[in-house]
Design a protein around this motif. Sequence first.
Motif, PDB file in Angstrom:
ATOM      1  N   ILE A  60       0.853  -1.182   0.000  1.00 36.21           N
ATOM      2  CA  ILE A  60       0.000   0.000   0.000  1.00 36.21           C
ATOM      3  C   ILE A  60       0.886   1.228   0.000  1.00 36.21           C
ATOM      4  N   GLY A  61       0.940   1.938  -1.125  1.00 31.72           N
ATOM      5  CA  GLY A  61       1.736   3.154  -1.217  1.00 31.72           C
ATOM      6  C   GLY A  61       3.044   2.938  -1.940  1.00 31.72           C
ATOM      7  N   SER A  62       3.360   3.845  -2.877  1.00 32.30           N
ATOM      8  CA  SER A  62       4.573   3.694  -3.688  1.00 32.30           C
ATOM      9  C   SER A  62       5.675   4.657  -3.285  1.00 32.30           C
ATOM     10  N   GLY A  63       5.679   5.088  -2.017  1.00 31.40           N
ATOM     11  CA  GLY A  63       6.822   5.841  -1.519  1.00 31.40           C
ATOM     12  C   GLY A  63       8.057   4.957  -1.495  1.00 31.40           C
ATOM     13  N   ILE A  64       9.197   5.531  -1.141  1.00 31.47           N
ATOM     14  CA  ILE A  64      10.455   4.803  -1.237  1.00 31.47           C
ATOM     15  C   ILE A  64      10.462   3.566  -0.347  1.00 31.47           C
ATOM     16  N   GLY A  65       9.796   3.594   0.807  1.00 33.92           N
ATOM     17  CA  GLY A  65       9.726   2.407   1.650  1.00 33.92           C
ATOM     18  C   GLY A  65       8.980   1.272   0.977  1.00 33.92           C
ATOM     19  N   GLY A  66       7.820   1.581   0.390  1.00 31.90           N
ATOM     20  CA  GLY A  66       7.039   0.564  -0.299  1.00 31.90           C
ATOM     21  C   GLY A  66       7.735   0.030  -1.528  1.00 31.90           C
ATOM     22  N   LEU A  67       8.334   0.926  -2.317  1.00 30.33           N
ATOM     23  CA  LEU A  67       9.051   0.481  -3.514  1.00 30.33           C
ATOM     24  C   LEU A  67      10.251  -0.384  -3.156  1.00 30.33           C
ATOM     25  N   THR A  68      10.946  -0.027  -2.074  1.00 30.65           N
ATOM     26  CA  THR A  68      12.112  -0.812  -1.663  1.00 30.65           C
ATOM     27  C   THR A  68      11.715  -2.221  -1.258  1.00 30.65           C
ATOM     28  N   THR A  69      10.695  -2.333  -0.425  1.00 25.36           N
ATOM     29  CA  THR A  69      10.235  -3.660  -0.016  1.00 25.36           C
ATOM     30  C   THR A  69       9.821  -4.488  -1.222  1.00 25.36           C
ATOM     31  N   ALA A  70       9.036  -3.883  -2.111  1.00 21.00           N
ATOM     32  CA  ALA A  70       8.566  -4.599  -3.301  1.00 21.00           C
ATOM     33  C   ALA A  70       9.723  -5.020  -4.193  1.00 21.00           C
ATOM     34  N   ALA A  71      10.677  -4.123  -4.403  1.00 28.78           N
ATOM     35  CA  ALA A  71      11.793  -4.415  -5.307  1.00 28.78           C
ATOM     36  C   ALA A  71      12.699  -5.505  -4.749  1.00 28.78           C
ATOM     37  N   ILE A  72      12.949  -5.488  -3.433  1.00 23.13           N
ATOM     38  CA  ILE A  72      13.807  -6.517  -2.838  1.00 23.13           C
ATOM     39  C   ILE A  72      13.128  -7.879  -2.896  1.00 23.13           C
ATOM     40  N   LEU A  82       2.181  -6.461  -6.050  1.00 22.94           N
ATOM     41  CA  LEU A  82       1.278  -5.423  -6.536  1.00 22.94           C
ATOM     42  C   LEU A  82       1.414  -4.206  -5.629  1.00 22.94           C
ATOM     43  N   VAL A  83       1.802  -3.072  -6.218  1.00 27.08           N
ATOM     44  CA  VAL A  83       1.937  -1.823  -5.465  1.00 27.08           C
ATOM     45  C   VAL A  83       0.780  -0.910  -5.853  1.00 27.08           C
ATOM     46  N   LEU A  84       0.028  -0.444  -4.864  1.00 29.56           N
ATOM     47  CA  LEU A  84      -1.144   0.395  -5.085  1.00 29.56           C
ATOM     48  C   LEU A  84      -0.852   1.818  -4.609  1.00 29.56           C
ATOM     49  N   GLU A  85      -1.030   2.788  -5.499  1.00 24.42           N
ATOM     50  CA  GLU A  85      -0.715   4.187  -5.201  1.00 24.42           C
ATOM     51  C   GLU A  85      -1.942   5.060  -5.457  1.00 24.42           C
ATOM     52  N   GLN A  86      -2.328   5.885  -4.470  1.00 24.69           N
ATOM     53  CA  GLN A  86      -3.506   6.726  -4.626  1.00 24.69           C
ATOM     54  C   GLN A  86      -3.257   7.931  -5.536  1.00 24.69           C
ATOM     55  N   HIS A  87      -2.014   8.385  -5.625  1.00 21.79           N
ATOM     56  CA  HIS A  87      -1.676   9.554  -6.436  1.00 21.79           C
ATOM     57  C   HIS A  87      -1.687   9.163  -7.917  1.00 21.79           C
ATOM     58  N   GLU A 288       8.504  -4.905 -11.942  1.00 26.15           N
ATOM     59  CA  GLU A 288       7.818  -5.452 -13.106  1.00 26.15           C
ATOM     60  C   GLU A 288       8.554  -6.654 -13.688  1.00 26.15           C
ATOM     61  N   ALA A 289       9.872  -6.667 -13.554  1.00 30.04           N
ATOM     62  CA  ALA A 289      10.649  -7.772 -14.133  1.00 30.04           C
ATOM     63  C   ALA A 289      10.290  -9.115 -13.510  1.00 30.04           C
ATOM     64  N   ALA A 290       9.808  -9.088 -12.272  1.00 29.75           N
ATOM     65  CA  ALA A 290       9.404 -10.331 -11.604  1.00 29.75           C
ATOM     66  C   ALA A 290       7.921 -10.621 -11.777  1.00 29.75           C
ATOM     67  N   GLY A 291       7.241  -9.808 -12.594  1.00 28.30           N
ATOM     68  CA  GLY A 291       5.818 -10.014 -12.815  1.00 28.30           C
ATOM     69  C   GLY A 291       4.922  -9.159 -11.949  1.00 28.30           C
ATOM     70  N   GLY A 292       5.506  -8.252 -11.172  1.00 26.31           N
ATOM     71  CA  GLY A 292       4.717  -7.361 -10.333  1.00 26.31           C
ATOM     72  C   GLY A 292       4.205  -6.163 -11.105  1.00 26.31           C
ATOM     73  N   LYS A 293       3.396  -5.354 -10.460  1.00 26.36           N
ATOM     74  CA  LYS A 293       2.842  -4.156 -11.094  1.00 26.36           C
ATOM     75  C   LYS A 293       2.731  -3.024 -10.090  1.00 26.36           C
ATOM     76  N   VAL A 294       2.819  -1.801 -10.619  1.00 27.43           N
ATOM     77  CA  VAL A 294       2.592  -0.589  -9.837  1.00 27.43           C
ATOM     78  C   VAL A 294       1.410   0.134 -10.472  1.00 27.43           C
ATOM     79  N   ILE A 295       0.344   0.300  -9.717  1.00 28.67           N
ATOM     80  CA  ILE A 295      -0.876   0.911 -10.237  1.00 28.67           C
ATOM     81  C   ILE A 295      -1.127   2.234  -9.527  1.00 28.67           C
ATOM     82  N   THR A 296      -1.357   3.292 -10.287  1.00 32.92           N
ATOM     83  CA  THR A 296      -1.657   4.595  -9.704  1.00 32.92           C
ATOM     84  C   THR A 296      -3.161   4.800  -9.603  1.00 32.92           C
ATOM     85  N   GLN A 297      -3.530   5.866  -8.868  1.00 28.24           N
ATOM     86  CA  GLN A 297      -4.931   6.251  -8.651  1.00 28.24           C
ATOM     87  C   GLN A 297      -5.768   5.116  -8.069  1.00 28.24           C
ATOM     88  N   ARG A 298      -5.198   4.409  -7.129  1.00 31.34           N
ATOM     89  CA  ARG A 298      -5.907   3.367  -6.385  1.00 31.34           C
ATOM     90  C   ARG A 298      -5.739   3.662  -4.892  1.00 31.34           C
TER      91      ARG A 298
END
Length: 573
Positions: A60-72, A82-87, A288-298
């Motif tokens: 929940i949230g694509s700030g640097i903390g969320g992106l780091t966890t997802a990327a690692i 799946l990363v969900l971003e409200q912005h 995305e390389a591992a099959g994940g996605k980042v979705i905005t406006q969610r």
Amino acid sequence: MRGLSGVEALERVRVSEERTFTPPLSERWDQMLTTSTREDKVDSINTEVGDMDNFDGIVIGSGIGGLTTAAILARYQGKRILVLEQHFTPGGFTHGFERQGKFHWDVGLHYVGGMAPGRTERRVFDYISNDRLQWQKMPSLFEKFIYPDFSFAVYDDPDRYREDLSKLFPQEKRAIYRYFRDVQWAALGFGATMMLELLPPWLQTIARSGVRIFNRLARLSTKTYLDRHFRDDKLKALLTSQWGDYGLPPSQSCFGVHSLIVTHYLGGAWYPVGGGKAIAQSIVPTIEAAGGKVITQRRVQQILLEGDRAVGVIVENCRNGTTETYYAPVIVSNAGAYNTYINLIPPDYPLSCRSAIKDFAKGSSMVTLYLGLKGNPQNLGFRGENHWIYSGYDHDQCMAGIPFQFAYLSFPSLKDPLVQHHTAEVISHFDYDQVAQWQEQTWRHRDQDYLALKQKITADLLRLVGQHYPSLVDIIAYTELSTPLTVAHFDNSDRGAVYGIPCIPERFDQQWIGSRTPIKNLYLTGTDAMSLGVVGAMMGGVKTAGIISGKFMGIMQAIHQPQSKSRLRPQYV
């Protein structure tokens, strides 16, 4: 009710509207940023989730903390996240925006320490970006502290910093030398406390008692430490000139977080090539390389629970108002401890920490004045350094607001070698209560009284800057001001608190701060999992990924693996 098993949860990925395929976010980034940063348009192109998509985790949230966890988790374990971003653009406080088709600013990133090649912080960025992110070294003289009767230049050499202070305050030399030792120990103590979660539960209680004794220095208020060791009020003020980096004046902040910031910048500072938005741009492809996605406006409205286990999220599609539901065996919140425990976990779920969170001290917010310039500030003598401007020596008085007694002046266009049009930013801390009366009015549709206040704030900030740099005011071509309401709108934070849960001494005693939560399969990441700032939130992401995977040491070994020569890129240092 029973909890879902991992397999069952993955099989129950569910959405409530028909999906259409769109290319990965990384392939459409330029178009998305162009449309989403124009002043007359807030919509952007969204990625969509296909009906057959299953994910190993939701962030929940694509700030640097969320992106780091997802990327690692994506790179180290091949997890589909799946990363969900409200912005309408990813990145959280690292995202940027544009005006008039030429002026570019960052909303939260202004400079970063610890990015020298080989440093752990730099290696983490290299790992999660797969070496796509490049860094520009700021000038050796990277900070100036401006006071009514003197100014002080800070260079990227800690020995020079210490000696320059000693020459200016020779009667305090011994205390200055002790201070430079103590900030190292206090920063270490603060960090050690935040890392205790990595230990097995049975060992945490024992270790916490030991660290508490070791950590007495970090738990002092910054003012208490300074009053105990220094006599000169000007020196005390000078040593805490960077308090804006952690949002609390000396009487409120713990010495540990002060020391963390001081030591973070002892070797100077860096800036991402391409601006703050380059951070998300470089990390999203790893996800995305591992099959994940980042979705905005969610916008995540609620974390779904079955018994004592988190199993999914209910999401509002901000583009069309529909509701979507996603399931995964792991849920990670980068929305902050307050938002997560108070707003996202169902209110009927029994949480003993709710009252403590509501009663805890509130974080500070700020106003930011974005300036577009019609000339090159280098012609006025600026070289990309930061300027901390103060009207006096009592930093506690600087929180009062208008008339402003403190301002941070920064030049993003002089830090980024790719920028063609010059910009500046003026920032000061500001009490949310002074704009709270307009919080029910929507962004860009607030009344004339609010606009009049913004004009008053703009004029007052320019007055303060103009007292020291009148020629800078003469080359301003464009101004735009954001307030704590702007921060709260885009970040969805409590009262626009840009630093999350404030780092006061009492923070050390809160069991609800950290990556682990009382709910199975639900974790926090980012600032409230570790520490504040871009690097603090990033390291929170590393810690959370280590706890989820159970492979923290393996992750750190992978991060510290030597780079392949074929992957090395030219660095702007």
